[in-house]
Structures are given as structure tokens and as C-alpha cells.
Design a protein around this motif. Structure first.
Motif, mmCIF file in Angstrom:
data_model
loop_
_atom_site.group_PDB
_atom_site.id
_atom_site.type_symbol
_atom_site.label_atom_id
_atom_site.label_comp_id
_atom_site.label_asym_id
_atom_site.label_seq_id
_atom_site.Cartn_x
_atom_site.Cartn_y
_atom_site.Cartn_z
ATOM 1 N N GLY A 678 -84.350 -0.068 -10.287
ATOM 2 C CA GLY A 678 -84.061 0.175 -11.686
ATOM 3 C C GLY A 678 -83.890 1.647 -11.982
ATOM 4 O O GLY A 678 -83.889 2.508 -11.088
ATOM 5 N N ALA A 679 -83.743 1.937 -13.264
ATOM 6 C CA ALA A 679 -83.577 3.305 -13.756
ATOM 7 C C ALA A 679 -84.211 3.399 -15.125
ATOM 8 O O ALA A 679 -84.345 2.396 -15.841
ATOM 9 N N GLU A 680 -84.605 4.616 -15.511
ATOM 10 C CA GLU A 680 -85.264 4.819 -16.795
ATOM 11 C C GLU A 680 -84.975 6.221 -17.310
ATOM 12 O O GLU A 680 -84.572 7.114 -16.543
ATOM 13 N N PHE A 681 -85.164 6.408 -18.595
ATOM 14 C CA PHE A 681 -85.031 7.743 -19.180
ATOM 15 C C PHE A 681 -85.944 7.834 -20.391
ATOM 16 O O PHE A 681 -86.313 6.829 -21.003
ATOM 17 N N ASP A 682 -86.319 9.052 -20.755
ATOM 18 C CA ASP A 682 -86.974 9.301 -22.029
ATOM 19 C C ASP A 682 -86.516 10.667 -22.535
ATOM 20 O O ASP A 682 -86.242 11.576 -21.735
ATOM 21 N N SER A 683 -86.412 10.796 -23.845
ATOM 22 C CA SER A 683 -85.862 12.021 -24.418
ATOM 23 C C SER A 683 -86.455 12.291 -25.787
ATOM 24 O O SER A 683 -86.882 11.375 -26.499
ATOM 25 N N THR A 684 -86.487 13.572 -26.137
ATOM 26 C CA THR A 684 -86.874 14.037 -27.468
ATOM 27 C C THR A 684 -85.861 15.093 -27.897
ATOM 28 O O THR A 684 -85.556 16.009 -27.126
ATOM 29 N N TRP A 685 -85.349 14.974 -29.123
ATOM 30 C CA TRP A 685 -84.259 15.849 -29.567
ATOM 31 C C TRP A 685 -84.560 16.397 -30.955
ATOM 32 O O TRP A 685 -84.747 15.635 -31.899
ATOM 33 N N GLY A 694 -87.616 20.174 -39.152
ATOM 34 C CA GLY A 694 -88.559 19.066 -39.229
ATOM 35 C C GLY A 694 -87.996 17.737 -38.791
ATOM 36 O O GLY A 694 -88.710 16.734 -38.784
ATOM 37 N N LEU A 695 -86.721 17.677 -38.405
ATOM 38 C CA LEU A 695 -86.086 16.425 -38.008
ATOM 39 C C LEU A 695 -86.111 16.293 -36.488
ATOM 40 O O LEU A 695 -85.675 17.196 -35.770
ATOM 41 N N ALA A 696 -86.614 15.166 -35.991
ATOM 42 C CA ALA A 696 -86.672 14.931 -34.549
ATOM 43 C C ALA A 696 -86.390 13.470 -34.247
ATOM 44 O O ALA A 696 -86.740 12.578 -35.035
ATOM 45 N N PHE A 697 -85.769 13.237 -33.098
ATOM 46 C CA PHE A 697 -85.444 11.894 -32.633
ATOM 47 C C PHE A 697 -86.063 11.683 -31.253
ATOM 48 O O PHE A 697 -86.150 12.618 -30.448
ATOM 49 N N THR A 698 -86.471 10.468 -30.987
ATOM 50 C CA THR A 698 -86.922 10.089 -29.651
ATOM 51 C C THR A 698 -86.134 8.878 -29.200
ATOM 52 O O THR A 698 -85.754 8.017 -30.014
ATOM 53 N N ALA A 699 -85.882 8.785 -27.901
ATOM 54 C CA ALA A 699 -85.199 7.618 -27.335
ATOM 55 C C ALA A 699 -85.622 7.475 -25.883
ATOM 56 O O ALA A 699 -85.777 8.474 -25.168
ATOM 57 N N SER A 700 -85.830 6.255 -25.451
ATOM 58 C CA SER A 700 -86.181 5.982 -24.061
ATOM 59 C C SER A 700 -85.740 4.571 -23.719
ATOM 60 O O SER A 700 -85.539 3.726 -24.599
ATOM 61 N N GLY A 701 -85.568 4.323 -22.427
ATOM 62 C CA GLY A 701 -85.132 3.003 -21.994
ATOM 63 C C GLY A 701 -85.407 2.799 -20.521
ATOM 64 O O GLY A 701 -85.578 3.759 -19.753
ATOM 65 N N ALA A 702 -85.453 1.537 -20.108
ATOM 66 C CA ALA A 702 -85.671 1.197 -18.699
ATOM 67 C C ALA A 702 -84.894 -0.062 -18.372
ATOM 68 O O ALA A 702 -84.872 -1.028 -19.156
ATOM 69 N N PHE A 703 -84.236 -0.051 -17.217
ATOM 70 C CA PHE A 703 -83.535 -1.215 -16.670
ATOM 71 C C PHE A 703 -84.232 -1.624 -15.386
ATOM 72 O O PHE A 703 -84.480 -0.777 -14.512
ATOM 73 N N LEU A 704 -84.573 -2.895 -15.260
ATOM 74 C CA LEU A 704 -85.268 -3.406 -14.082
ATOM 75 C C LEU A 704 -84.557 -4.640 -13.546
ATOM 76 O O LEU A 704 -84.236 -5.561 -14.306
ATOM 77 N N LYS A 705 -84.340 -4.671 -12.267
ATOM 78 C CA LYS A 705 -83.814 -5.859 -11.586
ATOM 79 C C LYS A 705 -84.844 -6.266 -10.550
ATOM 80 O O LYS A 705 -85.131 -5.503 -9.608
ATOM 81 N N SER A 706 -85.431 -7.439 -10.707
ATOM 82 C CA SER A 706 -86.541 -7.822 -9.834
ATOM 83 C C SER A 706 -86.343 -9.229 -9.301
ATOM 84 O O SER A 706 -85.673 -10.059 -9.927
ATOM 85 N N LYS A 707 -86.942 -9.487 -8.146
ATOM 86 C CA LYS A 707 -86.959 -10.860 -7.625
ATOM 87 C C LYS A 707 -88.011 -10.984 -6.525
ATOM 88 O O LYS A 707 -88.386 -10.005 -5.869
ATOM 89 N N TYR A 708 -88.483 -12.226 -6.362
ATOM 90 C CA TYR A 708 -89.306 -12.560 -5.208
ATOM 91 C C TYR A 708 -88.354 -12.797 -4.037
ATOM 92 O O TYR A 708 -87.598 -13.773 -4.031
ATOM 93 N N VAL A 709 -88.372 -11.917 -3.067
ATOM 94 C CA VAL A 709 -87.495 -12.077 -1.910
ATOM 95 C C VAL A 709 -87.945 -13.256 -1.067
ATOM 96 O O VAL A 709 -87.132 -14.044 -0.569
ATOM 97 N N SER A 710 -89.268 -13.424 -0.944
ATOM 98 C CA SER A 710 -89.827 -14.540 -0.186
ATOM 99 C C SER A 710 -91.061 -15.063 -0.906
ATOM 100 O O SER A 710 -92.030 -14.316 -1.096
#
Length: 850
Positions: A678-685, A694-710
Motif C-alpha cells: 500500500g501507500a499513504e500520505f499525511d499533510s498540513t498546509w 490562522g487558516l490551516a488544512f490537513t489531509a491524509s490517506g492510505a491505500f491497502l491491498k491485502s490478502k491471505y496468501v495461504s
């Protein structure tokens, strides 16, 4: 589309704001130690740097009730925003201890999201269980009273005291008790660090998914404190206080306490429901006999009563037990926060801990020692397992416990260490001993007439007959007792099991400054670390018993119980070597690129509460994490953007299966292999630093691809019949290979906006935050019946601060759109059991700082 529209409305309509209000005076912060090859946090730069918050800064209070969440009442410090000139509490630079020493967050080659108490307050966070709203990829659940945490898809759904979490909680460097003990902290929080990926080299056992590190502040030089009172719907009334008491120039203390109560948002239409409350206190004492030596001690006490931990709703009965809705009808209001149970579910617990640390800064080395003693007692826990108003099956205990003792010694290099310009290190030794479990977990079958209260359909249910009735009759016959048909009155089986643990480890991690060593033009560091863990675990007192009338069916006295079976099992030992390697490069100012490999392990263990079969022994799990990342600050440091991509192989993943028709209650097993990438990010602007600082923004996200292989021997429930399958069950196992890992959403994200407006002696803050979760499966079976759907939660608050009087007035609304989803969902013998999330809540609090 509905969730997207809600997100836009929340972030655009509410224009958030930042306060500047009075706080007790604090001395200048001590400069953080500079690592070789990393930039000096105090160095001048062409662009003005945000304020650095260090370990000695006074920060917001965090009160934490025991149980499954850490409550936080954060106090903003106006001095922080004003001194930095940022105009907003979200714009700050945090010093973290992710590598066991103070460093700038942007210089650490680890994916970390860190929040000071002030920033948590600006984001509207009140509990550690709220952290997933700010930390994509983090999933936290309350399962039968236990805290279950997944980070980046790494975790375990096993929720007994013998199943250690893969994301442990640390307070001031000390590991907390697992499960219910994860919330055994309170007091003012200085910062929260969420460390992602295996942290076994420095944080030790079982931190294969990451770690959550909480830091409390030391006493400061001026007397002060605050008192907070909060009112909210559902008759919620919360109070807390904090005191900073400087006794002398060398000695000081802090004291905090809290009392929270509520009517709760669940109703039992068939009977009572237990009270909801949390209360406790924490003190911290610090003595500085010399400029080089600091000695501290702490004490914590807390208690709570929580109905939601074991209150579940039967939303989809097992088909063979439903009989077309005659025996167990389908609930007509599955999304309502009400249950119909003949017995109240929930738990009540008391915990305490005490310990301390010593920090001795010598000319050429720094020596630290830490120790703790922790104890948790479950004075009441009850679960209406059938989740109906009929006396079918109930679990009960009043003597479950956990206790733990820890000791650790650390050696850290400093600026006086020989060759410190080329190399820095941290080394240490750690010891842990503990035990806990169930002296007597009770399973009551039937009501006043014992098995006679069970409908014939239950007794004839294939799973019940094959996996419960038949082995019970065999056990009764083994001690000369009549079969179940002859039993009258409440029939109560008892199971016991106490798991003991002894762990000893030594570790070393060093960082080589390649810039100085190789005379390079840019900063380049190589970090290598390893740990040697030796652990032994034993399960004692494993047995099956029965309480026969006229004895009290809830008696925990051994003399009231007839032992039917005993389960002696051998101790299990493991020697493990967690590893870490990282290369981080600073090609230009304010930008770090890193690549790392980390290997972590969990401990082998047993489940503690089987009834008819010996406890399951499961193997140690191993996690290998490959990661690349970038940390950068752009546009004159007004935008902080951190990104990471990772690939994880997990071996012998610990899983759990809940069923009384599988020979036990919670069965443990290993899934041979799983994979996550997967991949992820976090940010503050700070979007308009000159026009609107006094104005601020936050944004973050994560992508996950998972599986039981066995995962060839999966346990679960047949959706057409409700019969259990897998080892020990009526139906054969099924292959779960290729299914998604439990508690692992494909996509999670968070966005926030915060607007601060200052008016001389007063200020206003408006804030809104929205987080999205794409949904996940609660069992490896990957059936929609056992899935948590996608949801979006939006919170907002408005605060007014009047500096001369030290007053803060805040109004808040959480879950504005009253979003409903299953915060916990079980697949069980009677069907699908659900507990919903908190509905829309609103209220106000007032804080007075003196």
C-alpha cells in the motif's frame, strides 16, 4: 456520492478557528539532542521555522479512563501559536522519541504521525479511539471488552488476555497491559506518536504492526492548573482537573483526575442495562537532585463500567435456529441502538499501576532506567451470548485479572561520546514478567429449569449436539454424573486458564553519519539495529468444571465446582531476533528520502478458555516490512507533506474464531501467510500565511491491498445453515486463501479545516474534520454478512477563548450526519451479533485555567 457531498459541506461550510488563551507560565524548553547527520532544530534558516515543541513544553491535558479508550481533554497553549507566528495550532513542528531519543519528526526515517495535546484539541480529538480519524490505515475496535488494533492491515482479531496486540501502547516509554489495559493512562498528554511498521528493535515484543507512544509532561516551574466541565446529550456529565505543583526548585508534582458518566446511547427493551462511568486519577513526581540526574515516579488508579463492551444485537439469526422466524426471529430494527436481552451485558474493571524512571546525563553517555508494576481486575463481565430475551446461553466472570512487571535499562550516546560526530547509538536490556486470565469463566446454559429451558430445536441443533451436548455428557459420565437430560436449574460450566509470561531481551541500534564519514556534500545516514528476545509462556489451571444446583451458578469458589476435565499443557519458548535497517538521505533542505527494512515477531501463545478440547497452542508470527518514503516541507515550510509506500509479508498470522460448538469459546489458529502492500500520505498546509495565517488544512490517506496468501484450514459459519465449520466443528474446514485480511479497509482518508481568529485578549476557533473508511470484513470468511460497510464521519467544534480570565467555551457536534455502522460485528453460533457506533452527539464544555 452522498459521502462526497457530506465531505464537501463539512469542510467548506464550517470555517474553523484557532484560540490564543492563557496558560500557566512555562520555562524555556531544553534544546533537543541533535543526531549525527540530521539538521539542528535550532539552526537558523532563511525561512522562519515553526515553533519546535519539545519534551519539556507544557501542553494539553489528556485524561484517560480505563477500558478500551483513552479520554483526552486537551488544553491549547496560546503561547505556542503566538511565539511561532503561525497563527494556527495545527502549524507546528513536533519533537518525537520514535528512536528512543528526541528528534525532529521530519528527520526520523520512520512513518510517524505525531500530535501534541494542543494539536489534538484543535482537531477535536477526545479519545485515543478517535485516532483512526486522523491516522489512515489505523483501525481500532472494542471486541468483547478488549482493544483490538490493526495498523496497515497488521494485527490480530484474537481478543483474549493471552493474545498480545500487534500495536502495543506505551506511556512514557513503558509498555501497558494488553487488551483492557491498553487505556491504563491518564493525565496531561504532551504528545501522541503513532509509529507505523514493525518497531520490535527498540519497542520490543509484539510491535509488528507499529506502536502508539504517549508522553506526559513533567512538572513546570509555576503553580497552575485547570478545571473542565462538559455537558452533552444522553445525560453526559464529565469533569476533570489538572494541577501543577512546584514544591521547590528541584522537586515538583502534577496531579490530574476525572469523573465521567452517561446514560449511554443503547437501551435494553427487555430489562436493565449497566451503568456507564469512568473515574480515576494520576500523579507524577519529579526530582532533580543535580543538573545531570532526574528521578520521577508515577501512580495511576482508574475504574469504569461499560455496557457497550459486551452488548450485542442479534441482527441475523442462524437459519437452522431461526425456524422461519418462529424460534429466533430476525430483528425488525437492525440499525436501531436497542437490544432485547434477558441479562445485562457489559463489564466493570479496576486498574492501578505505579513505577518510575531515572535519567542520568553523564559527560560521555546517558543512562536511563524505567520500571512499572501494573494490575487490572475485572470485577464483573457478562455477555448474553444469544443476544435475545430468552435464557439460552450467557458468559459470566467476576475474577478475571492481568498483572505485569517491567524493568528496562538504556544507554544512549550524546555529544560527549567519543566519535559522536560519526556515530550515535542506543542500547538496552528489557525484562517483563506477568500473568493473567480466567480463574473461572462461566457458561450458563438455560434458565431456572436448566437444559429444560432450551427449546428442542436448540438441543437438536446439529452443531450444539455434536460439539456441546455429546462431549459434555461424556465428561459428566467420566465423574459419575447424570447426563444433561437429568440436570435441572441453571446449568453452569466453568473454564479456567492462567497464562504466565517471562521475557528477557537486549537490543542495540546505531546510526552512522555517512556525510561525515565519507565527506559527502549532503546528509546521508545508515541505521542498523537488532534485538535478541527470549520468552517463555505457560498455561496453568486449564480445566472444565460444572456448578450443580443448589450452588450459586455465579460462584467462583472451587469448592462449589465439580471438575470434569483438566488440560495440562507444556510451556512454550521462543528466541527471536527483530531487525531494522534504514538509509535516509537529505538531498536538499527540508526534504528527506528513506528506504528501510524491518522484521518483527509476536509471541507464541495459548488460548485460555476452551471447554472440551485442550487449549490451542499457536506459533509465533513474523512480519517483514519493506518501505520507501519521503518527508518534505514546501513553499517556505507552509506545506508539510510526508508519503510512504510499503510491502509486507506476514507469516503465521494469529486469527481467532468465536464458537461454543467448536469445542471451545475462542479458538486460536495460524494463517500460514498473508501479504499487504500500500501507500499513504499525511499533510498540513497553511494556505495563506500572509493574508490569513490562522487558516490551516490537513489531509491524509492510505491505500491497502491485502490478502491471505495461504489459509487452507479456515474456520467460520455456513451462511445457509448457521453450522460452524473447521477443525473441531460439525463441518469441514474451508480454504480462505485469497480472501482479504480482517479489519483492513482498502481506502481510508481524513480532511480537516481550521480557522483561527484573534481579537486581542480573546480568540475564536472554528474547526471541522471528516474521515472516510471504505469498509472491511470482520472475519476471514469474507462474507457480506460479516462486513462493516463504508462510512464517513464528520465532526465540528466552535471555541471561544478569553485570555484575561483563562476561560475557554466550546460547543461541539460529533458525527454530524448521524452516520450508522457496525463498530463491532461477530460471527457466532446464534448468528450475526452487532454493536453500532456512537450516534450524533452534541454538547459544550467550559474550562477555567489558573
Amino acid at each position: 456520492m452522498k459521502n462526497i457531498v457530506r465531505l464537501m459541506l463539512a469542510c467548506g461550510a464550517a470555517i474553523p478557528v484557532m484560540p490564543a488563551y492563557a496558560q500557566m507560565e512555562t520555562p524555556p524548553a531544553e534544546a533537543a539532542t541533535t543526531q549525527p547527520g540530521t539538521p539542528d532544530p535550532t539552526a537558523a534558516d532563511s525561512a522562519p521555522a515553526p515553533e519546535t515543541t519539545t519534551a519539556s513544553d507544557a501542553v494539553p491535558e489528556a485524561t484517560a479512563p480505563v477500558g478500551t479508550a483513552i479520554s483526552v481533554t486537551a488544553e491549547a497553549a496560546p503561547a505556542g501559536a503566538e511565539a511561532s507566528g503561525s497563527g494556527n495550532r495545527l502549524i507546528e513542528e513536533v519533537i518525537v522519541s520514535a528512536q528512543r531519543r528526541d528528534e525532529r519528526l521530519q528527520d526520523v526515517p520512520i512513518s510517524v504521525q505525531a500530535f501534541t495535546g494542543e494539536k489534538l484539541d484543535a482537531l477535536g480529538v477526545k479519545k485515543v479511539e478517535d485516532l483512526p480519524a486522523l491516522t489512515p490505515g489505523l483501525v481500532l475496535q472494542n471486541k468483547a471488552g478488549y482493544t483490538v488494533i490493526f495498523m496497515r492491515g497488521v494485527g490480530t482479531d484474537a481478543f483474549l488476555p493471552s493474545a498480545d496486540p500487534n500495536v502495543p501502547v506505551y506511556v512514557d516509554g513503558i509498555p501497558q497491559l494488553s487488551g483492557q489495559g491498553a487505556a491504563n493512562v491518564l493525565g496531561r498528554l504532551q504528545r501522541v506518536e503513532v509509529l507505523k511498521g514493525p518497531q520490535g528493535t527498540l519497542f520490543g515484543r509484539n510491535s509488528t504492526g507499529g506502536a502508539i507512544s504517549l508522553t506526559t509532561p513533567d512538572p513546570q516551574g509555576a503553580f497552575g492548573g485547570d478545571v473542565t466541565t462538559e455537558f452533552a446529550n444522553y445525560d453526559t456529565f464529565n469533569t476533570s482537573f489538572f494541577l501543577n505543583v512546584p514544591v521547590s526548585e528541584q522537586f515538583g508534582a502534577t496531579l490530574s483526575g476525572y469523573s465521567n458518566r452517561s446514560d449511554g446511547y443503547y437501551r435494553n427493551v427487555a430489562g436493565p442495562i449497566i451503568d456507564t462511568f469512568q473515574r480515576g486519577a494520576r500523579t507524577k513526581l519529579v526530582w532533580n537532585p543535580t543538573d545531570q540526574l532526574t528521578i520521577s515516579a508515577f501512580g495511576v488508579y482508574g475504574e469504569q463500567s461499560d455496557p457497550l463492551s459486551l452488548t450485542t444485537k442479534l441482527t441475523r439469526p442462524a437459519p437452522l435456529l431461526s425456524l422461519g422466524g418462529i424460534l429466533l426471529p430476525k430483528d425488525p430494527t437492525p440499525r436501531a441502538r436497542s437490544v432485547a436481552q434477558d441479562l445485562s451485558g457489559g463489564d466493570a474493571l479496576i486498574n492501578f499501576s505505579y513505577g518510575g524512571s531515572a535519567d542520568w546525563k553523564l559527560d560521555a553517555i546517558e543512562l536511563k532506567a524505567l520500571g512499572s508494576i501494573q494490575r487490572l481486575n475485572i470485577s464483573f463481565a457478562q455477555w448474553d451470548f444469544d443476544s435475545t430475551d430468552r435464557p439460552l446461553i450467557t458468559f459470566y466472570t467476576d475474577n478475571q485479572f492481568q498483572e505485569q512487571k517491567t524493568a528496562e535499562i538504556q544507554l544512549l550516546s550524546n555529544e560527549g561520546t567519543p566519535y559522536s560526530e560519526y556515530f550515535s547509538f542506543v542500547a538496552g536490556a528489557f525484562y517483563l514478567t506477568g500473568n493473567g486470565g480466567f480463574p473461572s469463566l462461566q457458561l450458563q446454559v438455560g434458565g431456572a429449569n436448566g437444559f429444560g429451558d432450551l427449546p428442542a430445536a436448540i438441543l437438536g441443533f446439529p452443531g450444539f449436539a455434536a460439539a456441546f451436548t455429546t462431549p459434555l455428557n461424556a465428561a459428566l459420565a467420566g465423574v459419575g454424573l447424570a447426563p444433561i437430560a437429568g440436570l435441572t436449574g441453571p446449568t453452569t460450566l466453568t473454564a479456567g486458564g492462567i497464562l504466565s509470561t517471562e521475557s528477557l531481551s537486549g537490543y542495540f541500534q546505531g546510526t552512522l553519519n555517512l556525510q561525515s564519514t565519507l565527506d559527502l556534500s549532503t546528509r546521508l545516514n545508515l541505521t542498523l539495529g537488532a534485538r535478541l528476545d527470549q520468552e517463555t509462556r505457560g498455561l496453568h489451571g486449564g480445566r472444565l468444571g460444572i456448578i450443580l444446583p443448589p450452588n450459586n451458578p455465579h460462584s467462583d469458589r472451587i469448592q462449589d465446582q465439580t471438575t470434569l476435565l483438566t488440560f495440562p499443557v507444556p510451556d512454550v519458548s521462543a528466541t527471536q531476533v527483530p531487525l531494522r535497517a534504514a538509509l535516509n538521505w537529505f538531498p536538499v533542505d527540508d526534504t528527506q528520502l528513506y528506504a528501510s527494512f524491518a522484521r518483527g515477531f509476536t509471541s507464541p501463545t495459548y488460548n485460555t478458555i476452551n471447554f472440551f478440547t485442550p487449549p490451542d497452542q499457536v506459533k509465533a508470527s513474523r512480519v517483514d516490512n519493506f518501505e520507501v518514503g519521503a518527508k518534505t516541507q514546501l513553499f517556505d515550510r507552509t506545506l508539510t507533506l510526508n508519503t510512504a509506500a510499503f510491502y509486507v509479508n506476514e507469516y503465521e498470522l494469529l486469527t481467532a474464531f468465536l464458537s461454543v460448538t467448536s469445542g471451545g469459546v475462542v479458538r486460536f489458529a495460524n494463517a500460514p501467510k498473508a501479504r499487504i502492500y500500500g501507500a499513504e500520505f499525511d499533510s498540513t498546509w497553511q494556505a495563506l500565511p500572509e493574508i490569513d495565517p490562522g487558516l490551516a488544512f490537513t489531509a491524509s490517506g492510505a491505500f491497502l491491498k491485502s490478502k491471505y496468501v495461504s489459509f487452507p484450514d479456515g474456520r467460520g459459519f455456513d451462511t445457509a445453515t448457521g453450522l460452524s465449520f473447521g477443525p473441531g466443528s460439525p463441518l469441514p474446514a474451508r480454504d480462505f486463501s485469497g480472501n482479504r485480511i480482517v479489519n483492513t479497509p482498502t481506502f481510508t482518508s481524513s480532511v480537516g479545516v481550521n480557522q483561527a481568529i484573534n481579537f486581542g485578549n480573546s480568540s475564536v476557533e472554528l474547526a471541522a474534520n471528516a474521515n472516510y473508511n471504505s469498509g472491511y470484513y470482520n472475519t476471514p470468511q469474507q462474507e457480506k454478512l460479516y462486513a462493516t460497510k463504508a462510512y464517513t464521519l464528520v465532526d465540528t467544534h466552535v471555541s471561544y477563548f478569553y485570555t484575561p480570565w483563562g476561560i475557554e467555551l466550546t460547543g461541539f457536534v460529533r458525527n454530524i450526519f448521524d452516520e450508522s455502522y457496525t463498530s463491532s460485528r461477530y460471527a457466532a453460533d446464534f448468528g450475526v451479533l452487532d454493536t453500532l457506533n456512537a450516534p450524533r452527539t452534541y454538547g459544550a464544555h467550559v474550562k477555567v485555567t489558573f
